[in-house]
Design a protein around this motif. Structure first.
Motif, PDB file in Angstrom:
ATOM      1  N   ASP A   1       5.107  -8.598  -9.582  1.00 35.70           N
ATOM      2  CA  ASP A   1       6.532  -8.782  -9.868  1.00 35.70           C
ATOM      3  C   ASP A   1       7.270  -7.445  -9.913  1.00 35.70           C
ATOM      4  O   ASP A   1       8.452  -7.359  -9.552  1.00 35.70           O
ATOM      5  CB  ASP A   1       6.708  -9.508 -11.208  1.00 35.70           C
ATOM      6  CG  ASP A   1       6.341 -10.986 -11.114  1.00 35.70           C
ATOM      7  OD1 ASP A   1       6.263 -11.503  -9.973  1.00 35.70           O
ATOM      8  OD2 ASP A   1       6.134 -11.614 -12.167  1.00 35.70           O
ATOM      9  N   SER A   2       6.579  -6.388 -10.339  1.00 37.77           N
ATOM     10  CA  SER A   2       7.204  -5.070 -10.430  1.00 37.77           C
ATOM     11  C   SER A   2       7.604  -4.515  -9.065  1.00 37.77           C
ATOM     12  O   SER A   2       8.438  -3.615  -8.973  1.00 37.77           O
ATOM     13  CB  SER A   2       6.250  -4.088 -11.116  1.00 37.77           C
ATOM     14  OG  SER A   2       5.050  -3.944 -10.366  1.00 37.77           O
ATOM     15  N   ALA A   3       7.000  -5.052  -8.009  1.00 37.87           N
ATOM     16  CA  ALA A   3       7.291  -4.550  -6.665  1.00 37.87           C
ATOM     17  C   ALA A   3       8.457  -5.271  -6.003  1.00 37.87           C
ATOM     18  O   ALA A   3       8.975  -4.807  -4.984  1.00 37.87           O
ATOM     19  CB  ALA A   3       6.043  -4.673  -5.791  1.00 37.87           C
ATOM     20  N   ILE A   4       8.888  -6.392  -6.574  1.00 35.40           N
ATOM     21  CA  ILE A   4       9.952  -7.168  -5.941  1.00 35.40           C
ATOM     22  C   ILE A   4      11.269  -6.392  -5.909  1.00 35.40           C
ATOM     23  O   ILE A   4      11.989  -6.401  -4.911  1.00 35.40           O
ATOM     24  CB  ILE A   4      10.122  -8.523  -6.649  1.00 35.40           C
ATOM     25  CG1 ILE A   4       8.866  -9.373  -6.427  1.00 35.40           C
ATOM     26  CG2 ILE A   4      11.354  -9.256  -6.133  1.00 35.40           C
ATOM     27  CD1 ILE A   4       8.872 -10.700  -7.150  1.00 35.40           C
ATOM     28  N   ALA A   5      11.560  -5.670  -6.981  1.00 32.58           N
ATOM     29  CA  ALA A   5      12.787  -4.859  -7.013  1.00 32.58           C
ATOM     30  C   ALA A   5      12.748  -3.778  -5.940  1.00 32.58           C
ATOM     31  O   ALA A   5      13.759  -3.506  -5.274  1.00 32.58           O
ATOM     32  CB  ALA A   5      12.968  -4.230  -8.388  1.00 32.58           C
ATOM     33  N   ALA A   6      11.581  -3.162  -5.748  1.00 33.57           N
ATOM     34  CA  ALA A   6      11.439  -2.133  -4.714  1.00 33.57           C
ATOM     35  C   ALA A   6      11.621  -2.730  -3.329  1.00 33.57           C
ATOM     36  O   ALA A   6      12.211  -2.113  -2.433  1.00 33.57           O
ATOM     37  CB  ALA A   6      10.073  -1.457  -4.838  1.00 33.57           C
ATOM     38  N   LEU A   7      11.117  -3.950  -3.137  1.00 31.22           N
ATOM     39  CA  LEU A   7      11.267  -4.629  -1.855  1.00 31.22           C
ATOM     40  C   LEU A   7      12.745  -4.848  -1.547  1.00 31.22           C
ATOM     41  O   LEU A   7      13.213  -4.589  -0.426  1.00 31.22           O
ATOM     42  CB  LEU A   7      10.532  -5.966  -1.906  1.00 31.22           C
ATOM     43  CG  LEU A   7      10.244  -6.658  -0.571  1.00 31.22           C
ATOM     44  CD1 LEU A   7       9.211  -5.880   0.228  1.00 31.22           C
ATOM     45  CD2 LEU A   7       9.755  -8.084  -0.810  1.00 31.22           C
ATOM     46  N   LYS A   8      13.500  -5.279  -2.545  1.00 30.08           N
ATOM     47  CA  LYS A   8      14.933  -5.500  -2.366  1.00 30.08           C
ATOM     48  C   LYS A   8      15.670  -4.200  -2.057  1.00 30.08           C
ATOM     49  O   LYS A   8      16.552  -4.156  -1.191  1.00 30.08           O
ATOM     50  CB  LYS A   8      15.530  -6.123  -3.635  1.00 30.08           C
ATOM     51  CG  LYS A   8      15.071  -7.529  -3.945  1.00 30.08           C
ATOM     52  CD  LYS A   8      15.755  -7.997  -5.231  1.00 30.08           C
ATOM     53  CE  LYS A   8      15.330  -9.369  -5.654  1.00 30.08           C
ATOM     54  NZ  LYS A   8      15.997  -9.800  -6.906  1.00 30.08           N
ATOM     55  N   THR A   9      15.305  -3.133  -2.756  1.00 31.96           N
ATOM     56  CA  THR A   9      16.025  -1.869  -2.631  1.00 31.96           C
ATOM     57  C   THR A   9      15.716  -1.143  -1.334  1.00 31.96           C
ATOM     58  O   THR A   9      16.621  -0.655  -0.641  1.00 31.96           O
ATOM     59  CB  THR A   9      15.689  -0.948  -3.816  1.00 31.96           C
ATOM     60  OG1 THR A   9      16.078  -1.598  -5.030  1.00 31.96           O
ATOM     61  CG2 THR A   9      16.405   0.388  -3.690  1.00 31.96           C
ATOM     62  N   HIS A  10      14.430  -1.090  -0.972  1.00 28.69           N
ATOM     63  CA  HIS A  10      14.011  -0.195   0.110  1.00 28.69           C
ATOM     64  C   HIS A  10      13.785  -0.877   1.459  1.00 28.69           C
ATOM     65  O   HIS A  10      14.026  -0.257   2.504  1.00 28.69           O
ATOM     66  CB  HIS A  10      12.736   0.545  -0.298  1.00 28.69           C
ATOM     67  CG  HIS A  10      12.883   1.394  -1.513  1.00 28.69           C
ATOM     68  ND1 HIS A  10      13.687   2.522  -1.535  1.00 28.69           N
ATOM     69  CD2 HIS A  10      12.360   1.280  -2.762  1.00 28.69           C
ATOM     70  CE1 HIS A  10      13.638   3.068  -2.736  1.00 28.69           C
ATOM     71  NE2 HIS A  10      12.846   2.336  -3.500  1.00 28.69           N
ATOM     72  N   LEU A  11      13.324  -2.131   1.462  1.00 28.25           N
ATOM     73  CA  LEU A  11      12.930  -2.712   2.737  1.00 28.25           C
ATOM     74  C   LEU A  11      13.844  -3.832   3.239  1.00 28.25           C
ATOM     75  O   LEU A  11      14.036  -3.960   4.443  1.00 28.25           O
ATOM     76  CB  LEU A  11      11.489  -3.231   2.663  1.00 28.25           C
ATOM     77  CG  LEU A  11      10.413  -2.224   3.080  1.00 28.25           C
ATOM     78  CD1 LEU A  11       9.028  -2.856   3.020  1.00 28.25           C
ATOM     79  CD2 LEU A  11      10.672  -1.673   4.477  1.00 28.25           C
ATOM     80  N   LEU A  12      14.389  -4.638   2.347  1.00 22.05           N
ATOM     81  CA  LEU A  12      15.259  -5.709   2.842  1.00 22.05           C
ATOM     82  C   LEU A  12      16.444  -5.175   3.643  1.00 22.05           C
ATOM     83  O   LEU A  12      16.793  -5.748   4.687  1.00 22.05           O
ATOM     84  CB  LEU A  12      15.738  -6.597   1.682  1.00 22.05           C
ATOM     85  CG  LEU A  12      14.910  -7.878   1.469  1.00 22.05           C
ATOM     86  CD1 LEU A  12      13.491  -7.535   1.030  1.00 22.05           C
ATOM     87  CD2 LEU A  12      15.571  -8.789   0.465  1.00 22.05           C
ATOM     88  N   PRO A  13      17.070  -4.053   3.236  1.00 17.35           N
ATOM     89  CA  PRO A  13      18.167  -3.524   4.050  1.00 17.35           C
ATOM     90  C   PRO A  13      17.709  -2.992   5.410  1.00 17.35           C
ATOM     91  O   PRO A  13      18.540  -2.769   6.298  1.00 17.35           O
ATOM     92  CB  PRO A  13      18.717  -2.383   3.184  1.00 17.35           C
ATOM     93  CG  PRO A  13      18.288  -2.717   1.798  1.00 17.35           C
ATOM     94  CD  PRO A  13      16.946  -3.345   1.950  1.00 17.35           C
ATOM     95  N   ARG A  14      16.403  -2.789   5.567  1.00 18.71           N
ATOM     96  CA  ARG A  14      15.864  -2.246   6.813  1.00 18.71           C
ATOM     97  C   ARG A  14      15.454  -3.350   7.792  1.00 18.71           C
ATOM     98  O   ARG A  14      15.178  -3.090   8.952  1.00 18.71           O
ATOM     99  CB  ARG A  14      14.642  -1.364   6.478  1.00 18.71           C
ATOM    100  CG  ARG A  14      14.032  -0.614   7.643  1.00 18.71           C
ATOM    101  CD  ARG A  14      14.984   0.440   8.173  1.00 18.71           C
ATOM    102  NE  ARG A  14      14.449   1.105   9.341  1.00 18.71           N
ATOM    103  CZ  ARG A  14      14.516   0.613  10.577  1.00 18.71           C
ATOM    104  NH1 ARG A  14      15.085  -0.547  10.788  1.00 18.71           N
ATOM    105  NH2 ARG A  14      14.023   1.289  11.596  1.00 18.71           N
TER     106      ARG A  14
END
Length: 259
Positions: A117-130
């Motif tokens: 769950d701690s990685a979901i925020a990072a996924l939203k911030t760093h990879l979804l916009p890419r």
């Protein structure tokens, strides 16, 4: 020129999902596959019994080695696992100017958790916009934007940055499975009869990598999704022919090639 695609994902020792499924998909569709391994898992058709993450710098080195030498037409991203790895992958593909298909792998078919769950925020911030395309199933979409209902989730996901979202309907009820491609030009739906089989291990990996394969061949996104959807449906129809394992067996990637 031969089309080439890169998969960035975890390894499945049972061969049904992850890197193995992606490379099988690329090969079945006539695309040369390169790979970056983000984790080694001990798994089969029944369970994931161990996960060994690959160090971030080694993952970064793999990506650099591939992109520095091979003319990659599309990238598929699967299992990542940790916030630091998600950020490292986003930075490593920063200069890549081709399509990126992001499959937010969170839970294995066996139910084992693959993304903390701690990685979901990072996924939203760093990879979804890419991402050129985000391919969540219904539980993954709910983890990313909450359980707002299938009608509202695509727009909520688009606000996080991906250029398009493919809402996969495999977890929905009904005799027909419907996948919705949502983007700036509206919604396009792809329907197929639901197949009565328990052998669906690796469907998400295979679908996203099939889309990446067709994108690498130069197809526009709607056509890439359409052709990948048709190919995957046939792979599921033929899945019982393989008879692999005692749990959730894999789809038949080479249904069109093996006799």
């Amino acid at each position: 020129m031969t089309a080439k695609a890169l998969t960035i994902a975890g390894s499945d020792s049972g061969g049904g999902a992850g890197i193995q499924a992606d490379l099988k998909t690329f090969s079945a569709l006539g695309v040369y596959g390169a790979s970056v391994i983000t984790a080694v898992t001990a798994q089969n058709t029944q369970a994931v019994t161990a996960i060994h993450p690959i160090p971030d710098d080694v993952v970064t080195a793999q990506i650099k080695a591939v992109l520095d030498d091979i003319q990659i037409g599309a990238i598929k991203i699967g299992m990542l696992g940790t916030p630091s790895l998600i950020k490292a992958v986003a930075e490593a593909i920063g200069d890549f100017d081709g399509p990126v298909v992001l499959d937010p792998v969170m839970v294995a078919k066996s139910g084992d958790v693959l993304l903390a769950d701690s990685a979901i925020a990072a996924l939203k911030t760093h990879l979804l916009p890419r991402a050129s395309l985000l391919t969540p199933n219904l539980p993954e979409a709910a983890k990313l934007v909450g359980d707002a209902g299938r009608a509202d989730q695509p727009q909520a996901l688009l606000k996080l940055g991906p250029r398009a979202v493919l809402m996969k309907g495999g977890h929905a009820a009904g005799d027909v499975c419907i996948d919705d491609l949502v983007g700036d030009t509206g919604t396009q739906s792809f329907a197929a009869p639901r197949v009565a089989t328990g052998n669906t291990h690796g469907t998400g990996c295979s679908f996203s990598s099939a889309i990446a394969a067709f994108l690498a061949k130069g197809h526009a996104l709607p056509d890439a999704v359409s052709q990948a959807h048709d190919w995957l449906h046939k792979a599921i129809l033929a899945a019982d022919d393989l008879q692999v394992g005692r749990g959730h067996g894999p789809v038949h990637h080479f249904h069109a090639l093996w006799t």
